[in-house]
Design an enzyme around this catalytic site. Sequence first.
Site, short mmCIF file in Angstrom:
data_model
loop_
_atom_site.label_atom_id
_atom_site.label_comp_id
_atom_site.label_asym_id
_atom_site.label_seq_id
_atom_site.Cartn_x
_atom_site.Cartn_y
_atom_site.Cartn_z
N LYS A 116 0.85 -1.18 0.00
CA LYS A 116 0.00 0.00 0.00
C LYS A 116 0.88 1.22 0.00
O LYS A 116 2.00 1.19 0.53
CB LYS A 116 -0.87 0.02 1.26
CG LYS A 116 -2.10 0.86 1.13
CD LYS A 116 -3.16 0.09 0.35
CE LYS A 116 -4.51 0.74 0.39
NZ LYS A 116 -5.56 -0.22 0.05
N1 GLU Z 1 -7.42 0.00 -3.07
C1 GLU Z 1 -8.19 -1.18 -3.32
C2 GLU Z 1 -8.20 -2.07 -2.10
O1 GLU Z 1 -7.98 -1.62 -0.99
C3 GLU Z 1 -7.78 -1.89 -4.59
C4 GLU Z 1 -6.36 -2.35 -4.64
C5 GLU Z 1 -5.93 -2.91 -5.98
O2 GLU Z 1 -6.75 -3.00 -6.88
O3 GLU Z 1 -4.76 -3.23 -6.09
O4 GLU Z 1 -8.47 -3.23 -2.19
#
Ligand code: GLU
Length: 426
Positions: A116
């Site tokens: 993240k």
């Molecule tokens: N931000 C989204 C999540 O928390 C999607 C992450 C992604 O598609 O890599 O799952």
Amino acid sequence: MANPFVDDAKIIREDNPFESMMQRFDEAAARLHLDPNIYKILRWPNREITFYIPVLMDDGNYQVFTAYRVQHNFARGPAKGGVRYGPDVCLDEVRALAAWMTWKCAVVNIPFGGAKGGIICEPRQMSPSELERLTRRYTAELLDFIGPERDVPAPDMNTNEQVMAWMMDTYSMHARHTVTAVVTGKPVEIGGSLGRREATGRGLLIVCNEACRKYNLDPERTRVVIQGCGNVGGVAALLMMQEGYKIVGMADLTGALYNKTGLDVKSVLGYLKEHKTVEGYVEAEHMTNEEILEMDCDILIPAATENQITSHNADRIKCRILAEGANGPTTAEADEIISEKNIYVVADILANAGGVTVSYFEWVQNRMGFYWTEAEVNSRLKHIMVNAFGDVNRFCEKYKVNTRLASYMLAIDRVAYDTHLRGIYA
Ligand code: GLU
């Protein structure tokens, strides 16, 4: 074992998402009788990058922003996860979110690890060109760490398709050729997948359908409250209304709306788009975000942000099914209270996994250079979500644990097994 990041003397703060994640991890690992060496390794993220990026602001001055990318785990494939922009972003939050990505990808059994990113900033007070420069410099700083085989960013809170287009372009300019698979959640015209925009909301619809089937609830008679009107909550509300569910409550940052005969989701979202607030919307009762969470309903979907259901309000939650659209909306302290109330929880790492699942499809399509129809994307998504829902419920029965713990156990079991198979290069 002590939390690697917090010294023992420090009081565990309920609202620290990393603590919430770790408490569940520790409990799940204990129930699994996880190998102590694997346990030791999985308690740590693989890599954390903190950097400070100067950005030229429109007034001619430079501002320096603090930015993060935490790469939690690579055992099952490239790291995967969004990038969020916001004033409250902090390392412990990004750490928790990175770990949740690892567990989320494992729950739905897609070949990714977890990561993240985040930047501390006030995106609403920045112009599009300031946001573009911020995004490009962030991407440039991460050139050695991201890539289709390394770590694949995506949108998260306050980032969107445009931000992904800038990231893809910046990475591609340095690579000297277009690398679409470096990020997902791109505009469809430049390599995005059909169905990606709606995927998290659609995933929620699929797991809610499964949970209703389990409890013999008929959508037409099922009252739903949704907190969050963005790409997750807003889309889930629309899709669920189309499926026949009665959406009795909706909320965004500016307040909450309740109508026991059902809200017209399209009209609420249209009103929000025009007025940027729910204030003044006529066909509903107005209340606060805290109050809407406590309204009597069959399905409650917190799809906004972390720490909405805590030890302070958990005993007043009245739903039958809690489907977590946001990451970490329920604190670890609240878990026990919710579980004693016999509320069926579809944990975040399953409930909101539709987004990353279609991100996986996008990455696959980019690498094949062959694109699927929306119907194909949606049917594959359904297949994966329904299987994962079944897998979690089988773990519940096998280990006699609640669904939250079962989701963590399933995920940790998969990551641990693959770590063991690969062996530890030590
Ligand atoms: N931000 C989204 C999540 O928390 C999607 C992450 C992604 O598609 O890599 O799952």
